[in-house]
Motif scaffolding. Structure first.
Motif: not given
Length: 258
Positions: A54-82
């Motif tokens: 559930x973290x891999x497409x941003x349904x949940x957001x971690x308290x620490x660490x990062x998830x990158x999908x290709x060249x995109x960091x999962x976050x509020x501004x990238x969710x549509x493309x992620x």
């Protein structure tokens, strides 16, 4: 990123997550999956497999660490493309099917991307053909068998042409024929696969590599056949093969190296 290093399909680094009740579900998880790679995510109940998915497409957001999908960091501004690139197939297909017809369910995602008319119809037909459900396009999903609904759920994500498919217990409640057919559908995909499953023979059939997650942490990562043949590892993390099954007797999955 250097010019010689290509982006991973998924790159999880130091991911931690704690639920509001205080239960720590992920503990500094690192996981890199290359484009087109197939990885089984194994572990006992409560290990954190679904939470990680559930973290891999941003349904949940971690308290620490990062998830990158290709060249995109999962976050509020990238969710549509992620969420176009990473598609989840849930354990229960009824969690994904909500429209009056199979066609409408499969069209929902691409339509939200802006596809219309002949282009949308072609995308729907392509996805239904991939799962052998073209003849059921006008049927209500709730009139289908469980296995057929599972196929339609997969078609809804294939219609998005994702780079990564994440499947949570995809063989649960399937009969042997349905399990075989699902394997054939997934085996034909070029997208990267992450399959969270208790079905260890299915993991071995499709995934050259496996990652074992327990108590929210990665405890093993390596060739699937080697991990399944490690009796001490299996016992320590409550993983059990079917009686008499020898993982060393099975031909390697496509893409495996031995």
């Amino acid at each position: 990123m250097s010019g010689t290093q290509r982006a991973a399909a998924l790159d999880v680094r130091g991911l931690s997550f704690t639920y509001p009740d205080g239960r720590r579900a992920l503990r500094a998880v690192d996981l890199r999956i290359e484009p087109g790679e197939r990885v089984a995510l194994l572990g006992p109940n409560g290990a954190g497999k679904t939470t990680l998915a559930l973290h891999l497409d941003g349904i949940l957001r971690g308290s620490a660490g990062t998830v990158d999908v290709g060249d995109l960091r999962v976050g509020p501004t990238t969710l549509q493309e992620v969420r176009r690139r990473v598609q989840l197939v849930f354990q229960d297909p009824d969690d994904q099917l909500f429209s009056p017809s199979v066609r409408d369910d499969v069209a929902f995602g691409p339509a939200n991307l802006g596809l219309r008319g002949a282009e949308l119809e072609a995308r729907v037909a392509e996805a239904l053909d991939a799962v052998g459900m073209v003849g059921h396009a006008d049927r209500p999903p709730h009139h289908l068998s469980f296995g057929q609904r599972r196929r339609v759920a997969i078609a809804t994500v294939l219609a998005m042409r994702p780079d990564v498919l994440v499947l949570d217990e995809p063989t649960s409640n399937l009969d042997p024929a349905g399990r075989r057919e699902l394997g054939e559908i997934l085996d034909a995909r070029d997208a990267a696969l992450l399959i969270a499953t208790h079905d260890l023979p299915f993991a071995l059939q499709l995934c050259p590599r496996a990652v074992v997650l327990d108590d929210g942490a990665v405890v093993a990562d390596g060739p699937t056949a080697d991990l399944l043949a490690d009796a001490d590892l299996m016992a320590a993390h409550r993983l059990e093969l079917p009686y008499g099954f020898d993982p060393r007797s099975v031909p390697p999955a496509r893409g495996a190296r031995r």
